[in-house]
Structure formats: structure tokens, C-alpha cells
Design an enzyme around this catalytic site. Structure first.
Site, PDB file in Angstrom:
ATOM      1  N   ASP A 272      16.528  -2.998  47.056  1.00  0.00           N
ATOM      2  CA  ASP A 272      17.410  -2.424  46.030  1.00  0.00           C
ATOM      3  C   ASP A 272      18.788  -2.180  46.645  1.00  0.00           C
ATOM      4  OD1 ASP A 272      18.484  -0.547  43.923  1.00  0.00           O
ATOM      5  OD2 ASP A 272      16.430  -0.749  43.191  1.00  0.00           O
ATOM      6  N   ASN A 273      19.827  -2.306  45.820  1.00  0.00           N
ATOM      7  CA  ASN A 273      21.167  -1.967  46.315  1.00  0.00           C
ATOM      8  C   ASN A 273      21.681  -0.667  45.694  1.00  0.00           C
ATOM      9  OD1 ASN A 273      21.744  -2.729  43.731  1.00  0.00           O
ATOM     10  ND2 ASN A 273      23.367  -4.165  44.239  1.00  0.00           N
TER      11      ASN A 273
ATOM     12  N   ASP B  30      21.632  -6.477  48.359  1.00  0.00           N
ATOM     13  CA  ASP B  30      22.012  -7.009  47.044  1.00  0.00           C
ATOM     14  C   ASP B  30      21.332  -8.368  46.877  1.00  0.00           C
ATOM     15  OD1 ASP B  30      23.207  -8.294  44.909  1.00  0.00           O
ATOM     16  OD2 ASP B  30      25.182  -7.436  45.310  1.00  0.00           O
TER      17      ASP B  30
ATOM     18  N   TYR C 151      16.219 -12.811  53.729  1.00  0.00           N
ATOM     19  CA  TYR C 151      15.229 -13.369  54.670  1.00  0.00           C
ATOM     20  C   TYR C 151      14.346 -12.219  55.122  1.00  0.00           C
ATOM     21  CZ  TYR C 151      18.745 -16.990  54.626  1.00  0.00           C
ATOM     22  OH  TYR C 151      19.648 -17.939  54.200  1.00  0.00           O
TER      23      TYR C 151
ATOM     24  N   LYS D  97       8.907 -19.472  47.077  1.00  0.00           N
ATOM     25  CA  LYS D  97       8.494 -20.834  47.444  1.00  0.00           C
ATOM     26  C   LYS D  97       8.217 -20.919  48.952  1.00  0.00           C
ATOM     27  CE  LYS D  97      10.491 -25.475  47.582  1.00  0.00           C
ATOM     28  NZ  LYS D  97      11.621 -25.635  48.504  1.00  0.00           N
TER      29      LYS D  97
ATOM     30  N   ALA E 250      10.878  -9.933  35.389  1.00  0.00           N
ATOM     31  CA  ALA E 250      11.083  -8.944  34.317  1.00  0.00           C
ATOM     32  C   ALA E 250      12.140  -9.503  33.380  1.00  0.00           C
ATOM     33  CB  ALA E 250      11.532  -7.612  34.917  1.00  0.00           C
TER      34      ALA E 250
ATOM     35  N   TYR F  23      24.130 -10.184  30.018  1.00  0.00           N
ATOM     36  CA  TYR F  23      22.727  -9.788  30.210  1.00  0.00           C
ATOM     37  C   TYR F  23      21.786 -10.821  29.586  1.00  0.00           C
ATOM     38  CZ  TYR F  23      18.571  -6.751  30.199  1.00  0.00           C
ATOM     39  OH  TYR F  23      17.314  -6.214  30.389  1.00  0.00           O
TER      40      TYR F  23
ATOM     41  N   ARG G 152      21.067   4.558  28.115  1.00  0.00           N
ATOM     42  CA  ARG G 152      20.219   4.022  27.047  1.00  0.00           C
ATOM     43  C   ARG G 152      19.824   5.154  26.092  1.00  0.00           C
ATOM     44  NH1 ARG G 152      16.630  -0.014  30.727  1.00  0.00           N
ATOM     45  NH2 ARG G 152      17.247   1.491  32.334  1.00  0.00           N
TER      46      ARG G 152
HETATM   47  P1  NAD Z   1      17.124   0.255  36.167  1.00  0.00           P
HETATM   48  O1  NAD Z   1      18.597   0.124  36.059  1.00  0.00           O
HETATM   49  O2  NAD Z   1      16.567   1.634  36.177  1.00  0.00           O
HETATM   50  O3  NAD Z   1      16.588  -0.489  37.450  1.00  0.00           O
HETATM   51  C1  NAD Z   1      17.156  -1.646  37.979  1.00  0.00           C
HETATM   52  C2  NAD Z   1      17.145  -1.549  39.491  1.00  0.00           C
HETATM   53  O4  NAD Z   1      17.674  -2.765  40.039  1.00  0.00           O
HETATM   54  C3  NAD Z   1      18.033  -0.412  40.019  1.00  0.00           C
HETATM   55  O5  NAD Z   1      17.349   0.300  41.015  1.00  0.00           O
HETATM   56  C4  NAD Z   1      19.244  -1.136  40.612  1.00  0.00           C
HETATM   57  O6  NAD Z   1      19.858  -0.400  41.645  1.00  0.00           O
HETATM   58  C5  NAD Z   1      18.618  -2.445  41.067  1.00  0.00           C
HETATM   59  N1  NAD Z   1      19.566  -3.563  41.154  1.00  0.00           N
HETATM   60  C6  NAD Z   1      20.400  -4.014  40.183  1.00  0.00           C
HETATM   61  N2  NAD Z   1      21.092  -5.095  40.639  1.00  0.00           N
HETATM   62  C7  NAD Z   1      20.660  -5.323  41.911  1.00  0.00           C
HETATM   63  C8  NAD Z   1      20.977  -6.293  42.888  1.00  0.00           C
HETATM   64  N3  NAD Z   1      21.885  -7.250  42.672  1.00  0.00           N
HETATM   65  N4  NAD Z   1      20.327  -6.241  44.073  1.00  0.00           N
HETATM   66  C9  NAD Z   1      19.394  -5.293  44.329  1.00  0.00           C
HETATM   67  N5  NAD Z   1      19.059  -4.346  43.425  1.00  0.00           N
HETATM   68  C10 NAD Z   1      19.692  -4.355  42.236  1.00  0.00           C
HETATM   69  O7  NAD Z   1      16.509  -0.600  34.960  1.00  0.00           O
HETATM   70  P2  NAD Z   1      15.000  -0.743  34.477  1.00  0.00           P
HETATM   71  O8  NAD Z   1      14.920  -0.252  33.093  1.00  0.00           O
HETATM   72  O9  NAD Z   1      14.076  -0.192  35.491  1.00  0.00           O
HETATM   73  O10 NAD Z   1      14.858  -2.318  34.414  1.00  0.00           O
HETATM   74  C11 NAD Z   1      14.120  -3.068  35.387  1.00  0.00           C
HETATM   75  C12 NAD Z   1      14.011  -4.511  34.929  1.00  0.00           C
HETATM   76  O11 NAD Z   1      13.309  -4.572  33.685  1.00  0.00           O
HETATM   77  C13 NAD Z   1      15.351  -5.197  34.694  1.00  0.00           C
HETATM   78  O12 NAD Z   1      15.270  -6.520  35.143  1.00  0.00           O
HETATM   79  C14 NAD Z   1      15.505  -5.153  33.202  1.00  0.00           C
HETATM   80  O13 NAD Z   1      16.311  -6.221  32.738  1.00  0.00           O
HETATM   81  C15 NAD Z   1      14.082  -5.277  32.733  1.00  0.00           C
HETATM   82  N6  NAD Z   1      13.910  -4.702  31.391  1.00  0.00           N
HETATM   83  C16 NAD Z   1      13.887  -3.362  31.192  1.00  0.00           C
HETATM   84  C17 NAD Z   1      13.742  -2.864  29.901  1.00  0.00           C
HETATM   85  C18 NAD Z   1      13.677  -1.392  29.602  1.00  0.00           C
HETATM   86  O14 NAD Z   1      13.635  -1.033  28.428  1.00  0.00           O
HETATM   87  N7  NAD Z   1      13.649  -0.497  30.561  1.00  0.00           N
HETATM   88  C19 NAD Z   1      13.646  -3.745  28.817  1.00  0.00           C
HETATM   89  C20 NAD Z   1      13.709  -5.103  29.066  1.00  0.00           C
HETATM   90  C21 NAD Z   1      13.810  -5.585  30.365  1.00  0.00           C
HETATM   91  N1  UDP Z   2      22.319   3.961  20.785  1.00  0.00           N
HETATM   92  C1  UDP Z   2      22.840   5.057  20.120  1.00  0.00           C
HETATM   93  N2  UDP Z   2      23.345   6.076  20.865  1.00  0.00           N
HETATM   94  C2  UDP Z   2      23.345   6.084  22.223  1.00  0.00           C
HETATM   95  C3  UDP Z   2      22.803   4.965  22.899  1.00  0.00           C
HETATM   96  C4  UDP Z   2      22.307   3.916  22.142  1.00  0.00           C
HETATM   97  O1  UDP Z   2      22.854   5.107  18.883  1.00  0.00           O
HETATM   98  O2  UDP Z   2      23.812   7.072  22.818  1.00  0.00           O
HETATM   99  C5  UDP Z   2      21.750   2.854  19.988  1.00  0.00           C
HETATM  100  C6  UDP Z   2      22.298   1.481  20.341  1.00  0.00           C
HETATM  101  O3  UDP Z   2      23.446   1.191  19.577  1.00  0.00           O
HETATM  102  C7  UDP Z   2      21.135   0.581  19.997  1.00  0.00           C
HETATM  103  C8  UDP Z   2      19.900   1.442  20.271  1.00  0.00           C
HETATM  104  O4  UDP Z   2      20.370   2.786  20.280  1.00  0.00           O
HETATM  105  O5  UDP Z   2      21.151   0.242  18.637  1.00  0.00           O
HETATM  106  C9  UDP Z   2      19.226   1.128  21.591  1.00  0.00           C
HETATM  107  O6  UDP Z   2      20.205   1.142  22.579  1.00  0.00           O
HETATM  108  P1  UDP Z   2      19.903   1.038  24.132  1.00  0.00           P
HETATM  109  O7  UDP Z   2      21.218   1.143  24.829  1.00  0.00           O
HETATM  110  O8  UDP Z   2      18.860   2.012  24.505  1.00  0.00           O
HETATM  111  O9  UDP Z   2      19.274  -0.406  24.367  1.00  0.00           O
HETATM  112  P2  UDP Z   2      19.313  -1.811  23.599  1.00  0.00           P
HETATM  113  O10 UDP Z   2      18.083  -1.838  22.778  1.00  0.00           O
HETATM  114  O11 UDP Z   2      20.551  -1.895  22.762  1.00  0.00           O
HETATM  115  O12 UDP Z   2      19.309  -2.784  24.697  1.00  0.00           O
END
Ligand code: NAD
Ligand code: UDP
Length: 315
Positions: free
Chosen positions: A31-32, A56, A62, A105, A114, A145, A186
Site C-alpha cells: 500500500d502507498n 506505489d 519485485y 505470471k 477488485a 475510474y 463516500r
Molecule cells: P480504499 O480507498 O479504502 O482502499 C484502497 C487502498 O488502495 C488504500 O489503502 C490506498 O492507499 C491504496 N492504494 C491506492 N492506490 C495505490 C497505489 N497506486 N499503490 C498502492 N496502494 C494504493 O477503497 P476500498 O473501498 O477499500 O476499495 C478497494 C478496492 O475495491 C478498489 O479497487 C475499489 O475500486 C474496489 N471497489 C470498492 C467498492 C466499495 O464500495 N468499497 C466498490 C467497488 C469496487
Molecule cells: N452522495 C450524496 N452525498 C454525499 C456523498 C454522495 O448525496 O455526501 C450521493 C452521490 O451523488 C451518489 C451516491 O450518493 O449518487 C453514492 O455516492 P458514493 O460517492 O458513495 O459512490 P458512487 O456510488 O457514486 O460511486
């Protein structure tokens, strides 16, 4: 078993690392800390089976250890973050996935990606099935994204076809729970923190847009089950219980006994109108379905944020 988890200090990653350690496995967390925190992995840091590499993932990695599973979760995941860091988001999804697949690989490891419901964009099909190809604006503000994840899926399947890598792809729908950051941005964490602090609840648009929220424990269960099957195509993972954002705001206000007021702010560009997973595939292939309903999940998450805000007050 040794698993490498990128994004292991984030919300989902930290729960996954903990569960793997509890199963007696070794975990290398990469993690970064761009959106994750040491607090999420504090208890794991002293565990002999756990190792942290601060790196990152958009740069090549490696490592000496052999690995069995590579879980690639590193990405900015909150719209608030990825709108601020669009290039970093694209780099994690594209270069990061490329680097992880290369490592998988070399090591002969299985690869878990994810992915996200955002690959469906502003979906024209409801609920969303895995066969739906999506409706994504390729140059809009969310494209950093959406397209990074669509590209990550494409890379994953190219490696599967070309190099015969064992892959699993979860299209994760909105997931929430403990270990989200206070400043994550979020909707669930925003509303709970605002309600607990007595600040205005920021509803974007009229709040008529819908989402379907899955509690973290249910998601982790599904990820672990995916690793136990040999199903290689993408699976929707989420909770199909759909709710309007304004109703979520009112539910959180009620559950926190808060006097906060709702403030309506402009709807962000390209904000999807509706999102609800069709999870029939996950149900039949994994014999899984979410067990924790929205109120129970919110109750646990509110308890978590109360603790964090209390800690912050005492600092
Ligand atoms: P999060 O932001 O809490 O966690 C992401 C983690 O990745 C963080 O610890 C961040 O520091 C690390 N990170 C980001 N870029 C990096 C990089 N270049 N190198 C090393 N570390 C890096 O988010 P999350 O909700 O835990 O999401 C985790 C994964 O699940 C993501 O890939 C996200 O797209 C996916 N996902 C989450 C949700 C959700 O609702 N939580 C929904 C759909 C997909
Ligand atoms: N949203 C909101 N208020 C906030 C944050 C989000 O009304 O303070 C709304 C946002 O516009 C979206 C939904 O809640 O319609 C979910 O947003 P989120 O950022 O959690 O994730 P998304 O599903 O858009 O990736």
C-alpha cells in the site's frame, strides 16, 4: 498459503488481510497509503505472518517470496478521491494491474481483481447483470475510474487467454462498514459522520438516485468463496436491497438520533441514477448471498464512527 494484497491498508483490503491471517495464511500487504491508513492494519503489523511493503503499485514490484494468490485492490475508490487524482487512479487501474499480472505470471500465482459496478456506468439495464456491457462516458470526469477498471478487466482476461493465468474478477457494488475513513467522501461515511457531528447532511441532487449497499463482512465472504471455485468470469458481488439516497439520509438521521438538517447540493456530473446488482450468478455459483441487512450494517458502522470521532476528540 501466501497472499499478496495490494491496497491492504484500505477499507476492504484491511478486512481481507485480517480474514486471511485468521485463516492461518501469510499476508504481504502492499500500500502507498494514499487513501488507506496504518490504523486499519495496526493490529496486524506485529503479527509474524503479516508483512507490509510501502509501495506505489503503478511502479513495478519485485518480491522474493513465492505467492499463491495476488489480490489486486489498490485503487482510489471514492469519487471524492478519484476526481482529485484522476491520473493516479488511471495508473493504479492500468499500470498497477499490469504490474500485478506480471508478478502473478512470474510467481505462478492466481489473480483476483477488485473490479466495480462502475464498469456498467449510468446503466440502461436494471438490475445490472454481468452480461451487460455498460453505458460509460469514456471522457467524462468519472472515466478515470470507470475506464481504469474496464481496462483492468481487459488486461486480466488478456493475461488469462495468453498466459493461462487463473483469474477471479469481482464487480463490487457499493460496500460500507468499519475501517472507512472519516474523510473518505463516500455517501455512507459522509452521512454518518455528518449526523454524529450535527453537521448538515449533504444530499447531492434531489436524492432520488438509488444505490444498493452491501455490508463489508458479506463482501469478504464472497471474495473468499470466489477463490474456492474455479469460475473465471466476472461476478457481481453486492446486496440487491436498493434505496434512494434521500431515504438513506433520513434512515441515518433516525438511527443516530441526530438533529442535523438535510442540505441539497448539485448532483455531480455523470452520477449514475440507479444501481442494483443482479446476483443470481453469485448465488448459484458461490452458494452465497448477503446476510446483513442495511439497518444492522449501519448500526455496526455508526458504532465504529462514534469510536473514531471520540478518539479524535481526545487527541
Ligand atoms: P480504499 O480507498 O479504502 O482502499 C484502497 C487502498 O488502495 C488504500 O489503502 C490506498 O492507499 C491504496 N492504494 C491506492 N492506490 C495505490 C497505489 N497506486 N499503490 C498502492 N496502494 C494504493 O477503497 P476500498 O473501498 O477499500 O476499495 C478497494 C478496492 O475495491 C478498489 O479497487 C475499489 O475500486 C474496489 N471497489 C470498492 C467498492 C466499495 O464500495 N468499497 C466498490 C467497488 C469496487
Ligand atoms: N452522495 C450524496 N452525498 C454525499 C456523498 C454522495 O448525496 O455526501 C450521493 C452521490 O451523488 C451518489 C451516491 O450518493 O449518487 C453514492 O455516492 P458514493 O460517492 O458513495 O459512490 P458512487 O456510488 O457514486 O460511486
Amino acid at each position: 498459503m501466501i497472499s499478496l494484497v495490494t491496497g491492504g491498508a484500505g477499507f476492504i483490503g484491511s478486512h481481507l488481510c485480517r480474514r486471511l491471517i485468521e485463516r492461518g495464511e501469510r499476508v504481504i500487504c502492499v500500500d502507498n497509503f494514499i487513501s488507506g491508513t496504518r490504523r486499519n492494519i495496526e493490529r496486524l503489523l506485529s503479527h509474524p505472518q503479516f508483512k507490509l511493503i510501502e509501495h506505489d503499485i503503478s511502479e513495478p514490484l519485485y518480491i522474493e517470496e513465492e505467492i499463491d494468490w495476488m489480490f489486486h485492490l489498490a485503487s482510489l475508490a471514492s469519487p471524492y478521491y478519484y476526481l482529485h487524482y484522476p491520473i493516479k487512479t488511471l495508473k493504479s487501474g492500468l499500470l498497477g494491474t499490469y504490474n500485478c499480472l506480471g508478478l502473478a505470471k512470474t510467481k505462478g500465482a492466481k489473480f483476483f481483481l477488485a473490479s466495480t459496478s462502475e464498469v456498467y456506468g449510468n446503466a440502461l439495464v436494471h438490475p445490472q447483470k454481468e452480461e451487460y456491457w455498460g453505458n460509460v462516458n469514456p471522457i467524462g470526469v468519472r472515466s478515470c475510474y470507470d475506464e481504469s477498471k474496464r481496462g483492468a478487466e481487459a488486461l486480466t482476461y488478456a493475461y488469462m487467454r495468453k498466459h493461462n493465468i487463473e483469474v477471479r474478477v469481482a464487480r463490487i457494488f457499493n460496500t460500507y462498514g468499519p475501517n472507512m475513513q472519516v474523510e473518505d467522501g463516500r455517501v455512507v461515511s459522509n452521512f454518518i459522520v455528518q449526523a454524529l457531528k450535527g453537521e448538515d447532511i449533504t444530499v447531492y441532487g434531489q436524492g432520488r438516485q438509488t444505490r444498493s449497499f452491501c455490508y463489508i463482512d458479506d463482501l469478504i465472504e464472497a471474495i473468499l468463496k470466489m477463490c474456492g471455485t474455479d469460475y473465471r468470469l466476472p461476478l457481481n458481488i453486492g446486496n440487491p436491497e436498493e434505496i434512494r439516497i434521500i431515504d438513506l439520509a433520513n434512515l441515518i438521521l433516525k438511527m443516530t438520533n441526530s438533529r442535523s438538517k438535510v442540505r441539497f447540493l448539485p448532483l455531480p456530473e455523470d452520477d449514475p441514477e440507479h444501481r442494483k446488482p443482479d446476483i443470481s450468478k453469485a448465488k448459484s455459483i458461490l452458494r452465497w448471498e448477503p446476510k446483513i441487512g442495511l439497518e444492522e450494517g449501519l448500526r455496526r458502522t455508526i458504532k465504529f464512527f462514534r469510536g473514531v470521532l471520540e478518539e479524535q476528540k481526545n487527541l
